[in-house]
Design a protein around this motif. Structure first.
Motif, PDB file in Angstrom:
ATOM      1  N   ALA A 310       0.840  -1.197   0.000  1.00 22.25           N
ATOM      2  CA  ALA A 310       0.000   0.000   0.000  1.00 22.25           C
ATOM      3  C   ALA A 310       0.877   1.251   0.000  1.00 22.25           C
ATOM      4  N   GLN A 311       1.967   1.223   0.764  1.00 21.18           N
ATOM      5  CA  GLN A 311       2.885   2.360   0.786  1.00 21.18           C
ATOM      6  C   GLN A 311       3.596   2.514  -0.562  1.00 21.18           C
ATOM      7  N   TRP A 312       3.966   1.411  -1.163  1.00 21.63           N
ATOM      8  CA  TRP A 312       4.587   1.426  -2.478  1.00 21.63           C
ATOM      9  C   TRP A 312       3.643   2.034  -3.519  1.00 21.63           C
ATOM     10  N   LEU A 313       2.383   1.628  -3.479  1.00 24.36           N
ATOM     11  CA  LEU A 313       1.407   2.138  -4.434  1.00 24.36           C
ATOM     12  C   LEU A 313       1.187   3.633  -4.245  1.00 24.36           C
ATOM     13  N   ILE A 314       1.057   4.069  -3.005  1.00 25.79           N
ATOM     14  CA  ILE A 314       0.895   5.499  -2.725  1.00 25.79           C
ATOM     15  C   ILE A 314       2.070   6.292  -3.300  1.00 25.79           C
ATOM     16  N   HIS A 319       2.440  10.465  -4.350  1.00 27.99           N
ATOM     17  CA  HIS A 319       2.212  11.072  -3.038  1.00 27.99           C
ATOM     18  C   HIS A 319       3.423  11.009  -2.109  1.00 27.99           C
ATOM     19  N   ARG A 320       4.578  10.547  -2.633  1.00 28.73           N
ATOM     20  CA  ARG A 320       5.807  10.573  -1.848  1.00 28.73           C
ATOM     21  C   ARG A 320       6.924  11.229  -2.666  1.00 28.73           C
ATOM     22  N   PRO A 321       6.741  12.494  -3.031  1.00 31.69           N
ATOM     23  CA  PRO A 321       7.771  13.159  -3.832  1.00 31.69           C
ATOM     24  C   PRO A 321       9.087  13.313  -3.094  1.00 31.69           C
ATOM     25  N   SER A 384      -0.250 -12.190  -8.138  1.00 30.62           N
ATOM     26  CA  SER A 384      -0.303 -10.829  -7.604  1.00 30.62           C
ATOM     27  C   SER A 384      -0.688  -9.868  -8.710  1.00 30.62           C
ATOM     28  N   MET A 385      -1.220  -8.723  -8.328  1.00 25.99           N
ATOM     29  CA  MET A 385      -1.481  -7.663  -9.304  1.00 25.99           C
ATOM     30  C   MET A 385      -1.524  -6.324  -8.581  1.00 25.99           C
ATOM     31  N   ILE A 386      -1.154  -5.287  -9.337  1.00 29.41           N
ATOM     32  CA  ILE A 386      -1.162  -3.920  -8.833  1.00 29.41           C
ATOM     33  C   ILE A 386      -1.644  -3.030  -9.964  1.00 29.41           C
ATOM     34  N   ALA A 387      -2.437  -2.004  -9.644  1.00 27.65           N
ATOM     35  CA  ALA A 387      -2.957  -1.122 -10.688  1.00 27.65           C
ATOM     36  C   ALA A 387      -3.414   0.185 -10.071  1.00 27.65           C
ATOM     37  N   GLY A 395      -6.044   3.400  -6.519  1.00 27.76           N
ATOM     38  CA  GLY A 395      -5.212   2.252  -6.825  1.00 27.76           C
ATOM     39  C   GLY A 395      -5.557   1.034  -5.994  1.00 27.76           C
ATOM     40  N   MET A 396      -5.055  -0.120  -6.424  1.00 31.26           N
ATOM     41  CA  MET A 396      -5.355  -1.401  -5.769  1.00 31.26           C
ATOM     42  C   MET A 396      -4.165  -2.332  -5.882  1.00 31.26           C
ATOM     43  N   VAL A 397      -3.925  -3.116  -4.836  1.00 35.46           N
ATOM     44  CA  VAL A 397      -2.972  -4.223  -4.855  1.00 35.46           C
ATOM     45  C   VAL A 397      -3.684  -5.450  -4.312  1.00 35.46           C
ATOM     46  N   VAL A 398      -3.500  -6.594  -4.967  1.00 40.80           N
ATOM     47  CA  VAL A 398      -4.028  -7.860  -4.477  1.00 40.80           C
ATOM     48  C   VAL A 398      -2.921  -8.905  -4.554  1.00 40.80           C
ATOM     49  N   LEU A 399      -2.706  -9.624  -3.456  1.00 43.96           N
ATOM     50  CA  LEU A 399      -1.712 -10.697  -3.370  1.00 43.96           C
ATOM     51  C   LEU A 399      -2.437 -11.959  -2.927  1.00 43.96           C
ATOM     52  N   TRP A 400      -2.132 -13.102  -3.529  1.00 44.43           N
ATOM     53  CA  TRP A 400      -2.749 -14.348  -3.060  1.00 44.43           C
ATOM     54  C   TRP A 400      -1.815 -15.526  -3.240  1.00 44.43           C
ATOM     55  N   ASN A 401      -2.005 -16.540  -2.372  1.00 48.38           N
ATOM     56  CA  ASN A 401      -1.073 -17.669  -2.299  1.00 48.38           C
ATOM     57  C   ASN A 401      -1.657 -18.934  -2.914  1.00 48.38           C
TER      58      ASN A 401
END
Length: 436
Positions: A310-314, A319-321, A384-387, A395-401
């Motif tokens: 979530a921090q990576w996506l932000i 949002h982290r200039p 996994s996916m991120i978008a 934005g969204m991140v989903v991880l599954w095993n």
């Protein structure tokens, strides 16, 4: 590449689980100058991309927030869908984050870390990211470009002088931009099967000198893992430091991604980690993590939790200039090459996508007239996916095993709701709660 090239094997540092790879150990040459031009327009046509090897132009990833509506109700609907998905499809575990305007809207774990256990997936449970790792490679490259240690478009032979392709002249033109956009000129997935058969990365990197070519570098797209991981060698040549340590110090630590690591040892040393699952006769079966793609850290080496992602996506959304500058983000999010084959690989892509491109470690889609930055990942037992939608700042991140394809439907389920498109059952779950 000759026998004089020194290859090192996987190495471990004290923080990232001690799994690092270094090959083509070459002396770094003096630092290069940066040639990082202005960026200002978002998408260009497939024809225009194919006609040039220079990067198209992109707008800043961060959108004005004054016109962004709160998507919390839509996020809650997708949370409910994720609950139903895990229950009805009998998935082992899943973790999901939805962010908007630099804030976490939802951050949850579902299911268990291993079938037969009672250990729940939490927001700190660590998963393998697989090819979501590629955006870290592109981002690190951008940070090194800003430090004048690397250059997007200078031939990599300036820092890796013994790099070769079958066409020796072509090898002298390959740049970091070509590597990160899969435009090296090799055929698709060169030597991936050999990597999966446990042949060492250093040997496979050396064998690129004899690999079949599909086109001249910069002229066509063909997805790579071995060639992509030359970014690790280039990083060492430019900095004298291991690739994974550079990611840790320049990305993980500044963004507060303290559960993120590289390598199998890093995964298994986590306080909570999701075990991989494959299909068996009686359902999902837990297996041991497979090492193969850990041997190419830039392409597929990262482990992370949904909290960290979530921090990576932000940060990727602008949002982290303080860590990732707007000019860096514009570079890595700019389309480089058309990828029309990506339009048809799933029902939601066929229904929603009209154009597809590869940027630098990211895919760029036209999702029903809206720009969508995306990447997916898959290794044995994990998906996994991120978008994110830059204009909507969502934005969204989903991880599954597990190796189920069903959770990929969570992405269009959210995006359709955010964009006001007609909703469809992309998940195949029963949304009628009357029987509960």
């Amino acid at each position: 590449m000759g026998h004089s090239i020194k290859h090192t094997l996987d190495m471990q540092d004290k923080k990232v689980g001690d799994a690092l790879v270094l090959t083509l150990l070459l002396a770094a040459i003096p630092a290069l100058t940066v040639d990082d031009g202005p960026v200002s327009a978002r998408m260009i046509t497939s024809t225009a991309i194919a006609a040039t090897t220079t990067p198209p132009i992109a707008t800043p990833s961060i959108a004005p927030t004054s016109r962004i509506r709160d998507i919390t109700p839509q996020a809650r609907e997708v949370e409910r869908l994720a609950d139903q998905l895990v229950a009805q499809k009998h998935l082992p575990g899943l973790a999901m984050a939805i962010v908007q305007n630099g804030q976490v809207i939802t951050l949850r774990g579902y299911g268990v870390t291993e079938v037969g256990s009672n250990q729940p997936v939490t927001t700190d449970t660590v998963f393998r990211l697989a090819s979501l790792s590629k955006a870290f490679a592109a981002t690190l490259t951008g940070l090194l470009v800003e430090q004048d240690a690397m250059n997007w478009d200078t031939p990599i032979v300036n820092q890796l002088p013994e790099f070769k392709l079958r066409d020796l002249g072509s090898a002298r033109t390959v740049s970091a931009r070509d590597i990160l956009s899969h435009r090296v000129g090799l055929t698709r997935n060169t030597y991936d099967r050999d990597l999966e058969s446990d042949q060492p990365y250093p040997l496979l990197a050396e064998r690129l000198s004899n690999a079949p070519m599909a086109c001249a570098p910069g002229q066509c797209y063909a997805y790579q893992n071995i060639a992509f991981s030359l970014i690790g060698d280039l990083t060492f040549a430019a900095t004298g430091d291991f690739y994974s340590h550079q990611v840790e110090t320049k990305i993980f630590a500044p963004l507060g991604m303290y559960s993120s690591t590289y390598g199998r040892d890093g995964l298994e040393a986590s306080a909570s980690w999701a075990h991989p699952h494959v299909r068996g006769r009686g359902g999902w079966v837990a297996v041991q993590p497979k090492d193969s793609y850990y041997h190419v850290p830039p392409a597929a080496g990262v482990n992370s939790s949904i909290h960290d992602m979530a921090q990576w996506l932000i940060a990727q959304m602008g949002h982290r200039p303080d860590v990732l500058s707007p000019s860096l983000l514009n570079q890595i999010h700019t389309p480089q090459v058309a990828t029309p084959s990506e339009l048809h690989s799933s029902p939601w892509r066929r229904a929603r996508l009209t154009n597809a491109y590869y940027a630098l470690g990211w895919r760029v889609f036209d999702y029903s007239g809206h720009t969508l930055l995306f990447h997916g990942g898959a290794v044995q037992g994990y998906r996994s996916m991120i978008a994110f939608l830059p204009d909507e700042d969502v934005g969204m991140v989903v991880l599954w095993n597990s190796e189920s394809a069903a959770p990929s439907g969570l992405l269009p389920s959210l995006m359709d709701r955010v964009l006001g498109l007609p909703t469809q059952d992309w998940l195949g779950v029963d949304t009628d709660d009357s029987h509960d």
